[in-house]
Design a protein around this motif. Structure first.
Motif, mmCIF file in Angstrom:
data_model
loop_
_atom_site.group_PDB
_atom_site.id
_atom_site.type_symbol
_atom_site.label_atom_id
_atom_site.label_comp_id
_atom_site.label_asym_id
_atom_site.label_seq_id
_atom_site.Cartn_x
_atom_site.Cartn_y
_atom_site.Cartn_z
ATOM 1 N N THR A 77 0.834 -1.208 0.000
ATOM 2 C CA THR A 77 0.000 0.000 0.000
ATOM 3 C C THR A 77 0.870 1.261 0.000
ATOM 4 O OG1 THR A 77 -0.288 -0.201 2.410
ATOM 5 C CG2 THR A 77 -2.077 -1.021 1.012
ATOM 6 N N LYS A 78 2.036 1.185 0.632
ATOM 7 C CA LYS A 78 2.967 2.329 0.630
ATOM 8 C C LYS A 78 3.393 2.640 -0.816
ATOM 9 C CE LYS A 78 7.074 4.019 3.037
ATOM 10 N NZ LYS A 78 8.375 3.957 2.410
ATOM 11 N N LYS A 79 3.728 1.585 -1.577
ATOM 12 C CA LYS A 79 4.105 1.763 -2.991
ATOM 13 C C LYS A 79 2.962 2.357 -3.800
ATOM 14 C CE LYS A 79 7.516 -1.879 -3.598
ATOM 15 N NZ LYS A 79 7.517 -3.319 -3.794
ATOM 16 N N LEU A 80 1.750 1.833 -3.566
ATOM 17 C CA LEU A 80 0.580 2.310 -4.306
ATOM 18 C C LEU A 80 0.235 3.756 -3.941
ATOM 19 C CD1 LEU A 80 -1.643 -0.912 -4.218
ATOM 20 C CD2 LEU A 80 -0.381 0.000 -6.174
ATOM 21 N N LEU A 81 0.459 4.126 -2.681
ATOM 22 C CA LEU A 81 0.261 5.526 -2.259
ATOM 23 C C LEU A 81 1.270 6.427 -2.970
ATOM 24 C CD1 LEU A 81 -0.301 4.930 1.566
ATOM 25 C CD2 LEU A 81 -1.939 6.060 0.055
ATOM 26 N N GLU A 82 2.540 5.973 -3.015
ATOM 27 C CA GLU A 82 3.602 6.744 -3.678
ATOM 28 C C GLU A 82 3.320 6.921 -5.168
ATOM 29 O OE1 GLU A 82 7.200 4.604 -2.742
ATOM 30 O OE2 GLU A 82 7.160 5.260 -0.631
ATOM 31 N N LYS A 83 2.735 5.888 -5.788
ATOM 32 C CA LYS A 83 2.412 5.957 -7.218
ATOM 33 C C LYS A 83 1.127 6.742 -7.482
ATOM 34 C CE LYS A 83 4.528 1.691 -9.012
ATOM 35 N NZ LYS A 83 4.233 0.504 -9.841
ATOM 36 N N LYS B 124 -8.571 5.143 14.558
ATOM 37 C CA LYS B 124 -7.266 4.473 14.551
ATOM 38 C C LYS B 124 -7.041 3.590 13.328
ATOM 39 C CE LYS B 124 -7.921 0.540 17.586
ATOM 40 N NZ LYS B 124 -9.109 0.093 18.152
ATOM 41 N N GLU B 125 -8.097 3.192 12.669
ATOM 42 C CA GLU B 125 -7.975 2.312 11.504
ATOM 43 C C GLU B 125 -7.815 3.143 10.229
ATOM 44 O OE1 GLU B 125 -7.195 -1.162 10.343
ATOM 45 O OE2 GLU B 125 -8.447 -1.343 12.115
ATOM 46 N N ILE B 126 -6.836 2.759 9.400
ATOM 47 C CA ILE B 126 -6.619 3.453 8.127
ATOM 48 C C ILE B 126 -7.213 2.613 7.004
ATOM 49 C CG2 ILE B 126 -4.876 4.241 6.474
ATOM 50 C CD1 ILE B 126 -3.104 4.867 8.939
ATOM 51 N N TYR B 127 -7.981 3.264 6.146
ATOM 52 C CA TYR B 127 -8.613 2.614 4.997
ATOM 53 C C TYR B 127 -8.017 3.164 3.716
ATOM 54 C CZ TYR B 127 -12.103 0.664 8.126
ATOM 55 O OH TYR B 127 -12.722 -0.046 9.112
ATOM 56 N N PHE B 128 -8.165 2.389 2.655
ATOM 57 C CA PHE B 128 -7.653 2.797 1.350
ATOM 58 C C PHE B 128 -8.776 2.783 0.325
ATOM 59 C CE2 PHE B 128 -4.285 0.594 3.662
ATOM 60 C CZ PHE B 128 -3.317 1.582 3.708
ATOM 61 N N ARG B 129 -8.733 3.736 -0.591
ATOM 62 C CA ARG B 129 -9.656 3.756 -1.735
ATOM 63 C C ARG B 129 -8.834 4.126 -2.967
ATOM 64 N NH1 ARG B 129 -12.677 8.341 1.222
ATOM 65 N NH2 ARG B 129 -11.149 10.004 1.075
ATOM 66 N N LEU B 130 -9.396 3.826 -4.136
ATOM 67 C CA LEU B 130 -8.690 4.101 -5.394
ATOM 68 C C LEU B 130 -8.781 5.580 -5.743
ATOM 69 C CD1 LEU B 130 -9.894 1.100 -7.616
ATOM 70 C CD2 LEU B 130 -7.854 1.238 -6.164
ATOM 71 N N THR B 131 -7.681 6.089 -6.305
ATOM 72 C CA THR B 131 -7.698 7.425 -6.896
ATOM 73 C C THR B 131 -8.208 7.261 -8.331
ATOM 74 O OG1 THR B 131 -5.462 7.160 -7.767
ATOM 75 C CG2 THR B 131 -5.659 8.142 -5.554
ATOM 76 N N GLU B 132 -8.318 8.353 -9.067
ATOM 77 C CA GLU B 132 -8.738 8.248 -10.475
ATOM 78 C C GLU B 132 -7.759 7.370 -11.255
ATOM 79 O OE1 GLU B 132 -11.650 9.032 -11.942
ATOM 80 O OE2 GLU B 132 -12.168 9.480 -9.869
#
Length: 155
Positions: A70-76, A89-97
């Motif tokens: 997820t760190k790589k995907l955030l950086e990209k 306290k919980e971190i969630y992820f969603r897709l960017t465009e």
């Protein structure tokens, strides 16, 4: 050779052929993205959002591996992180465009491959489908139990 061994060999053989056929087109269309990254994007895209634990469970990876991924995907710039109002306290992820574009390309490729192979599935009867699905569900449940017994760290 017994039927059990033959069945497992055939499953493996079919899987390897699917990978061999699909891989070049996948790699070409999703250049610059590793399969694990695309699978993570797929999992987030199908669920709308996910946290590290949910991704670890759905991708059969450790939480540590998911954190790196997820760190790589955030950086990209393919995913973004956020917190829900009721759970700070919980971190969630969603897709960017950009992430949604990768998700769409991946989905379209899978649809194309399904279309290519549907001639085989069209020949199956309901009974054959039900029989195979039943077997796969039973086998999958068995493997889940074995994973629990061995405490295999997949989350």
């Amino acid at each position: 050779m017994n039927k059990e061994k033959q069945l497992l060999m055939n499953f493996n053989d079919v899987y390897n052929k699917i990978v061999m056929l699909n891989k070049p087109k996948m790699e070409e269309s999703l250049k610059g993205h590793k399969p694990s990254e695309v699978h993570c994007i797929e999992s987030i895209g199908k669920n709308g959002s996910a946290n590290v634990t949910q991704l670890a469970e759905s991708l059969y990876m450790t939480r540590g591996a998911i954190s790196k991924l997820t760190k790589k995907l955030l950086e990209k710039g393919l995913i973004e992180s956020y917190q829900k109002l009721d759970n700070k306290k919980e971190i969630y992820f969603r897709l960017t465009e950009s992430g949604k574009e990768i998700f769409t390309i991946h989905e379209e490729l899978h649809n194309e491959f399904r279309e290519r192979d549907k001639v085989v599935f069209e020949q199956l009867t309901e009974t054959q489908f039900d029989s195979m699905l039943g077997f796969l569900e039973t086998y999958s449940r068995h493997l889940d139990e074995e994973i629990k017994k061995q405490d295999v760290p997949h989350h």
